[in-house]
Motif scaffolding. Structure first.
Motif, PDB file in Angstrom:
ATOM      1  N   GLN B   1       7.787  14.482   5.189  1.00 43.73           N
ATOM      2  CA  GLN B   1       8.292  14.379   6.560  1.00 43.73           C
ATOM      3  C   GLN B   1       8.022  12.962   7.074  1.00 43.73           C
ATOM      4  O   GLN B   1       6.889  12.513   7.100  1.00 43.73           O
ATOM      5  N   GLN B   2       9.119  12.273   7.419  1.00 44.27           N
ATOM      6  CA  GLN B   2       8.967  10.913   7.899  1.00 44.27           C
ATOM      7  C   GLN B   2       8.714  10.968   9.382  1.00 44.27           C
ATOM      8  O   GLN B   2       9.641  11.147  10.175  1.00 44.27           O
ATOM      9  N   GLN B   3       7.493  10.751   9.796  1.00 46.65           N
ATOM     10  CA  GLN B   3       7.130  10.932  11.188  1.00 46.65           C
ATOM     11  C   GLN B   3       7.423   9.714  12.037  1.00 46.65           C
ATOM     12  O   GLN B   3       7.596   9.838  13.241  1.00 46.65           O
ATOM     13  N   VAL B   4       7.426   8.538  11.420  1.00 46.03           N
ATOM     14  CA  VAL B   4       7.696   7.308  12.149  1.00 46.03           C
ATOM     15  C   VAL B   4       8.794   6.552  11.409  1.00 46.03           C
ATOM     16  O   VAL B   4       8.626   6.217  10.240  1.00 46.03           O
ATOM     17  N   LYS B   5       9.888   6.306  12.106  1.00 48.90           N
ATOM     18  CA  LYS B   5      11.013   5.587  11.511  1.00 48.90           C
ATOM     19  C   LYS B   5      11.063   4.189  12.088  1.00 48.90           C
ATOM     20  O   LYS B   5      11.006   4.016  13.318  1.00 48.90           O
ATOM     21  N   GLN B   6      11.221   3.206  11.232  1.00 51.36           N
ATOM     22  CA  GLN B   6      11.169   1.807  11.641  1.00 51.36           C
ATOM     23  C   GLN B   6      12.432   1.084  11.215  1.00 51.36           C
ATOM     24  O   GLN B   6      12.946   1.312  10.125  1.00 51.36           O
ATOM     25  N   ALA B  86       6.046 -12.481   8.118  1.00 49.53           N
ATOM     26  CA  ALA B  86       5.143 -11.463   7.581  1.00 49.53           C
ATOM     27  C   ALA B  86       5.886 -10.129   7.599  1.00 49.53           C
ATOM     28  O   ALA B  86       7.027 -10.048   8.069  1.00 49.53           O
ATOM     29  N   THR B  87       5.217  -9.109   7.106  1.00 49.83           N
ATOM     30  CA  THR B  87       5.744  -7.746   7.242  1.00 49.83           C
ATOM     31  C   THR B  87       5.003  -7.061   8.382  1.00 49.83           C
ATOM     32  O   THR B  87       3.777  -7.138   8.468  1.00 49.83           O
ATOM     33  N   TYR B  88       5.749  -6.422   9.246  1.00 53.02           N
ATOM     34  CA  TYR B  88       5.180  -5.749  10.414  1.00 53.02           C
ATOM     35  C   TYR B  88       5.374  -4.244  10.262  1.00 53.02           C
ATOM     36  O   TYR B  88       6.460  -3.762   9.943  1.00 53.02           O
ATOM     37  N   PHE B  89       4.296  -3.525  10.498  1.00 54.82           N
ATOM     38  CA  PHE B  89       4.328  -2.066  10.419  1.00 54.82           C
ATOM     39  C   PHE B  89       3.994  -1.474  11.783  1.00 54.82           C
ATOM     40  O   PHE B  89       2.999  -1.862  12.401  1.00 54.82           O
ATOM     41  N   CYS B  90       4.794  -0.538  12.226  1.00 52.96           N
ATOM     42  CA  CYS B  90       4.375   0.280  13.352  1.00 52.96           C
ATOM     43  C   CYS B  90       3.646   1.496  12.795  1.00 52.96           C
ATOM     44  O   CYS B  90       3.794   1.846  11.617  1.00 52.96           O
ATOM     45  N   ALA B  91       2.853   2.120  13.620  1.00 54.25           N
ATOM     46  CA  ALA B  91       2.105   3.300  13.194  1.00 54.25           C
ATOM     47  C   ALA B  91       1.860   4.187  14.401  1.00 54.25           C
ATOM     48  O   ALA B  91       2.084   3.776  15.552  1.00 54.25           O
ATOM     49  N   ALA B  92       1.408   5.390  14.130  1.00 53.70           N
ATOM     50  CA  ALA B  92       1.099   6.329  15.204  1.00 53.70           C
ATOM     51  C   ALA B  92       0.004   7.268  14.757  1.00 53.70           C
ATOM     52  O   ALA B  92      -0.130   7.562  13.561  1.00 53.70           O
ATOM     53  N   SER B  93      -0.755   7.723  15.726  1.00 52.13           N
ATOM     54  CA  SER B  93      -1.747   8.753  15.434  1.00 52.13           C
ATOM     55  C   SER B  93      -1.910   9.633  16.667  1.00 52.13           C
ATOM     56  O   SER B  93      -1.436   9.302  17.756  1.00 52.13           O
ATOM     57  N   MET B  94      -2.591  10.752  16.480  1.00 54.55           N
ATOM     58  CA  MET B  94      -2.784  11.681  17.593  1.00 54.55           C
ATOM     59  C   MET B  94      -4.264  11.978  17.789  1.00 54.55           C
ATOM     60  O   MET B  94      -5.071  11.772  16.877  1.00 54.55           O
ATOM     61  N   ARG B  95      -4.584  12.459  18.961  1.00 53.81           N
ATOM     62  CA  ARG B  95      -5.978  12.643  19.365  1.00 53.81           C
ATOM     63  C   ARG B  95      -6.736  13.540  18.401  1.00 53.81           C
ATOM     64  O   ARG B  95      -7.911  13.340  18.138  1.00 53.81           O
ATOM     65  N   SER B  96      -6.045  14.555  17.867  1.00 57.06           N
ATOM     66  CA  SER B  96      -6.718  15.528  17.005  1.00 57.06           C
ATOM     67  C   SER B  96      -6.776  15.082  15.547  1.00 57.06           C
ATOM     68  O   SER B  96      -7.277  15.813  14.704  1.00 57.06           O
ATOM     69  N   GLY B 103       5.197   3.348   9.714  1.00 55.89           N
ATOM     70  CA  GLY B 103       6.611   3.148   9.461  1.00 55.89           C
ATOM     71  C   GLY B 103       6.789   2.416   8.141  1.00 55.89           C
ATOM     72  O   GLY B 103       5.820   2.003   7.506  1.00 55.89           O
ATOM     73  N   ALA B 104       8.043   2.231   7.762  1.00 52.97           N
ATOM     74  CA  ALA B 104       8.352   1.663   6.446  1.00 52.97           C
ATOM     75  C   ALA B 104       8.131   0.154   6.387  1.00 52.97           C
ATOM     76  O   ALA B 104       8.093  -0.419   5.300  1.00 52.97           O
ATOM     77  N   GLY B 105       8.013  -0.492   7.528  1.00 47.55           N
ATOM     78  CA  GLY B 105       7.773  -1.934   7.545  1.00 47.55           C
ATOM     79  C   GLY B 105       9.026  -2.748   7.775  1.00 47.55           C
ATOM     80  O   GLY B 105      10.133  -2.334   7.391  1.00 47.55           O
TER      81      GLY B 105
END
Lengths: 113, 112
Positions: B1-6, B86-96, B103-105
């Motif tokens: 499951q791709q949770q973050v799309k970049q 450079a290569t830039y990545f987005c990311a995400a996380s949750m409190r739990s 993301g794919a970069g």
């Protein structure tokens, strides 16, 4: 500025061999992580570690993988019997709190032949 | 499951121009959104991060814009410099959660 360090920078091993990748997290951090990045792909979570136990692990982190904090400073990732598909950059990271800034080390490039 | 799309996968910008990288997420439980910068052979370096209680955060030439209703966030690099290549990545996380979902970069090339 404090930083995460990793050794070795590059490890070459034969298929079926055991490898141990080492990390020294930032000293006041309590949460530790391993991620991997296969060449040209995105960074993937492997495992998180807190209070001397695994907090969460991904599907990638199967029985061939283990982590340990053998002393107050080191954090290790062991792969018991390496496979060709384990070839990747392995990054250690640490954070002060959960759901907080994670700081990454420079990585260990693992090449399995 | 791709949770973050970049997107985009790569972009080229002239020196002094603006680089824009977009990310979209699916899980509304995400509440922490960092951006990482990675140079070849190096580990990802935390660049800037945002939480959903604000719509924008700026640090120097780097700005995150966050749209909670659209579940999207973006990185703007103003006055792009060759050293920003450079290569830039987005990311995400949750409190739990304990993990970052990346993301794919995006590979950014700044032409002098």
């Amino acid at each position: 500025e404090p930083e995460v360090t990793q050794t070795p920078s590059h490890q070459v091993t034969q298929m079926g061999q055991e490898v141990i990748l080492r990390c020294v997290p930032i000293s006041n951090h309590l949460y530790f992580y391993w991620y991997r990045q296969i060449l040209g792909q995105k960074v993937e979570f492997l495992v998180s570690f807190y209070n001397n136990e695994i907090s969460e692990k991904s599907e990638i982190f199967d029985d061939q993988f283990s982590v340990e904090r053998p002393d107050g400073s080191n954090f290790t990732l062991k792969i018991r019997s390496t496979k060709l598909e384990d070839s990747a950059m392995y990054f250690c990271a640490s954070s002060e709190q959960r759901n907080y800034e994670q700081y990454f080390g420079p990585g260990t490039r693992l090449t399995v032949t | 499951q791709q949770q973050v799309k970049q997107s985009p996968q790569s972009l080229i910008v002239q020196k002094g121009g603006i680089s824009i990288i977009n990310c979209a997420y699916e899980n509304t439980a995400f509440d922490y959104f960092p951006w990482y910068q990675q140079f070849p052979g190096k580990g990802p370096a935390l660049l800037i991060a945002i939480r959903p209680d604000v719509s924008e955060k700026k640090e120097g030439r780097f700005t995150i814009s966050f749209n909670k209703s659209a579940k999207q966030f973006s990185l703007h690099i103003m006055d792009s410099q060759p050293g920003d290549s450079a290569t830039y990545f987005c990311a995400a996380s949750m409190r739990s959660d304990y993990k970052l979902s990346f993301g794919a970069g995006t590979t950014v090339t700044v032409r002098a």
